[in-house]
Design an enzyme around this catalytic site. Structure first.
Site, PDB file in Angstrom:
ATOM      1  N   GLY A  60       0.766  -1.381  -0.097  1.00 46.39           N
ATOM      2  CA  GLY A  60       0.044  -0.040  -0.008  1.00 46.39           C
ATOM      3  C   GLY A  60       0.808   1.261   0.061  1.00 46.39           C
ATOM      4  O   GLY A  60       0.527   2.154  -0.678  1.00 46.39           O
ATOM      5  N   THR A  61       1.835   1.325   0.811  1.00 44.31           N
ATOM      6  CA  THR A  61       2.707   2.429   0.996  1.00 44.31           C
ATOM      7  C   THR A  61       3.336   2.541  -0.497  1.00 44.31           C
ATOM      8  O   THR A  61       3.360   4.013  -0.826  1.00 44.31           O
ATOM      9  CB  THR A  61       3.931   2.207   1.770  1.00 44.31           C
ATOM     10  N   GLN A  69      -7.728  -0.002   3.779  1.00 44.37           N
ATOM     11  CA  GLN A  69      -8.477  -0.244   4.529  1.00 44.37           C
ATOM     12  C   GLN A  69      -9.930  -0.851   4.247  1.00 44.37           C
ATOM     13  O   GLN A  69     -10.659  -1.694   4.939  1.00 44.37           O
ATOM     14  CB  GLN A  69      -8.723   0.590   5.874  1.00 44.37           C
ATOM     15  N   SER A 104      -3.677  -3.387  -0.696  1.00 44.37           N
ATOM     16  CA  SER A 104      -2.896  -3.779  -0.069  1.00 44.37           C
ATOM     17  C   SER A 104      -3.114  -5.523   0.130  1.00 44.37           C
ATOM     18  O   SER A 104      -4.240  -5.478   0.354  1.00 44.37           O
ATOM     19  CB  SER A 104      -2.450  -3.231   1.255  1.00 44.37           C
ATOM     20  N   HIS A 142      -2.192  -7.565   2.426  1.00 46.34           N
ATOM     21  CA  HIS A 142      -2.069  -8.173   3.705  1.00 46.34           C
ATOM     22  C   HIS A 142      -3.036  -7.895   4.802  1.00 46.34           C
ATOM     23  O   HIS A 142      -3.099  -8.313   5.724  1.00 46.34           O
ATOM     24  CB  HIS A 142      -0.709  -7.979   4.471  1.00 46.34           C
ATOM     25  N   THR A 173      11.682  -7.747 -11.012  1.00 47.25           N
ATOM     26  CA  THR A 173      11.185  -9.006 -11.369  1.00 47.25           C
ATOM     27  C   THR A 173       9.803  -9.369 -10.663  1.00 47.25           C
ATOM     28  O   THR A 173       9.924  -8.975  -9.176  1.00 47.25           O
ATOM     29  CB  THR A 173      12.264 -10.068 -11.133  1.00 47.25           C
ATOM     30  N   CYS A 227       2.437   7.166  24.113  1.00 49.87           N
ATOM     31  CA  CYS A 227       3.522   6.305  24.856  1.00 49.87           C
ATOM     32  C   CYS A 227       3.679   4.941  24.176  1.00 49.87           C
ATOM     33  O   CYS A 227       4.857   4.534  24.570  1.00 49.87           O
ATOM     34  CB  CYS A 227       2.856   6.033  26.203  1.00 49.87           C
TER      35      CYS A 227
END
Lengths: 124, 382
Positions: free
Chosen positions: B70-71, B176, B196, B198, B234, B321
């Site tokens: 996706g990125t 998403q 994406s 995954h 490839t 955090c």
């Protein structure tokens, strides 16, 4: 990321809570940064007879709070004042570098509580 | 019990997907550019996958290029337009995934102008704001389809219409949403759309970019001319086969899966909101069917995630955090939460394999965890 000891103290924090008639209270941190700690002490014959904490924060913040109360309990005021951030981190088998500054505030909280006690006593 | 409720982060690879991928590692390992039979069987597999991806989103197969995720799809799309135009103005939102946001910030450093549109308290971009932000030199609008943190589904059909009327290229990060809600590029009127594998029970490290016929972008990676010269290298044949199969399964299963997930998700939300001072982040209705995003007063997210982890439950948080940079989630800031509120956030995202029993377990385990953390929190009212 965290040592087993940090996780153990996070899961089973020692001395959690508030002392209603505390002789000294120290508050450090800032909820904006995600960590706020309050340390309560009860002093008898120059020794820290009881110590408790309240903490809002990450696992490191909770574990360091728990550890500092264990280190301080039974110590003289002078000895307790010497407990530093590095001592707390060492006793917990280390902290992630990123958490050393933001979350390792518990010893500062203890010092504030002792100062609060001393200033109150000075006024008596 | 181990309960995985972090499907917005990643999903397991479906057994059927894996099964279809496996021969392409050890037996059908040819280079798809080769002329011999080994190469041809790899090429055939890639083209079959291209059809499956196209089918899921209502595109033509020649409008799909395969990428490494996706990125990368987002980068190829956004920089591809920017580099082709050379200069100009880009419209995006304040709640984009870093793949879009950091790319836009980088282009800003390179001399492009970028408008980061605000969102309302539910995380919705206003189409009117998009229209008002358009300038003579606007070259691209890139607004995500569904938010990865709070699950809000953006009005991209309306935005696409505005883009079309103004002859501006419109890209959406649909990482998403694809496979969870219907996405049809022709009906929406998309120019470019990122996918994406995954996130939809396919393997990590592979994605796709839909580029509408006639949309011209400049390559940002250079090499042997694979994937129309836009993503040379490839081909990752097993990965591409996995993405194709994942898309096929998503198309078949989406309706039923999502109905079931939404029912469990709604049950989870209803029960969790009964906890004192707990709130839902994101839009109450216009949200992904598998997304639940909460905020709890006086509790810090990392402590919450680790406490849930102790009980075998996997979730995530937008708390500063828990982030590498110790910064609260930009999405939670954009919907108007303050830093303290953002600390107490919890995202639970359901998947195909979650059962009612698992959701009941979460509903049982969460309240005592919050009680314990609040008992030690100086911010909690007594």
């Amino acid at each position: 990321m965290y040592s087993d000891k940090v996780i153990e103290h996070f899961r089973n924090p020692r001395n959690m809570g508030k002392i209603e008639d505390a002789d000294g209270v120290g508050e450090v941190g800032n909820p904006v940064c995600g960590d706020l700690m309050k340390i309560y002490i009860k002093v008898k014959d120059g020794k820290i007879e009881d110590v408790k904490f309240e903490t809002f924060g990450c696992a490191a913040a909770i574990a360091t709070s728990s550890m500092v109360t264990e280190l301080a309990k039974g110590k003289s005021i002078e000895e307790a004042m010497k407990i530093g951030r590095d001592d707390v981190a060492r006793e917990l088998d280390g902290l992630p570098p990123i958490k050393m500054h933001c979350s390792n505030l518990a010893s500062d909280g203890l010092k504030e509580a002792i100062k609060d006690y001393l200033s109150k006593r000075g006024r008596e | 019990m181990r309960v995985y409720l972090d499907h917005a982060a990643t999903t397991p690879v479906d057994e059927k997907v894996l099964e279809e991928m496996l021969p392409y590692f050890t037996k059908k390992y040819g280079n798809a550019s080769s002329l011999h039979s080994f190469g041809r069987e790899a090429r055939d597999a890639i083209e079959r996958s291209r059809e499956r991806v196209a089918e899921l989103i209502g595109a033509e197969s020649e409008e799909i290029i395969f990428t490494a995720g996706g990125t990368e799809s987002d980068n190829i799309a956004i920089k591809g337009i920017a580099f082709r135009k050379g200069k100009g103005h880009i419209i995006t939102s304040q709640i984009e995934h870093p793949a879009v946001m950091a790319t836009c910030q980088h282009l800003e450093k390179k001399g492009f102008d970028v408008t980061y549109l605000p969102v309302d308290k539910y995380g919705m971009v206003s189409p009117e704001d998009v229209e008002n932000a358009i300038r003579d030199d606007t070259i691209l609008i890139t607004i995500m389809h569904a938010n990865n943190e709070i699950g809000t589904v953006e009005p991209i059909e309306e935005i696409a219409k505005i883009a079309r009327e103004n002859e501006i290229v419109f890209h959406t990060d649909a990482v998403q949403s694809v496979g969870k809600i219907p996405v049809n590029v022709k009906r929406i009127g998309m120019d470019m759309l990122s996918i994406s594998a995954h996130k939809i029970y396919g393997p990590k490290g592979v994605g796709a970019l839909y580029i509408k016929k006639g949309t011209k972008i400049e390559a940002i990676i250079h090499g042997g001319g694979h994937e129309k010269g836009l993503r040379p290298s490839t081909e990752n044949v097993p990965g591409i086969v996995g993405l194709g199969k994942a898309c096929e399964l998503a198309e078949k299963r989406m309706e039923e899966d999502m109905k079931r997930m939404q029912r469990l998700r709604d049950k989870l939300i209803k029960s969790v909101l009964e906890i004192e001072e707990s709130y839902l982040n994101g839009h109450p209705e216009k949200r992904l069917p598998n997304n639940a995003h909460f905020r709890f007063a006086a509790v810090e997210g990392e402590s919450l995630i680790l406490s849930l982890d102790d009980k075998g439950i996997a979730g995530s948080t937008g708390s500063a955090c828990s982030s590498k940079k110790l910064k609260p989630s930009h999405v939670l800031m954009a919907i108007g939460l303050n830093e303290v509120q953002a600390h107490g956030s919890l995202r639970l995202t359901l998947g195909r394999e979650n059962t009612e029993e698992e959701i009941d377990y979460v509903i049982e385990v969460l309240p005592p965890i919050l009680e314990k953390l609040r008992a030690m929190s100086p911010l909690w009212k007594r």
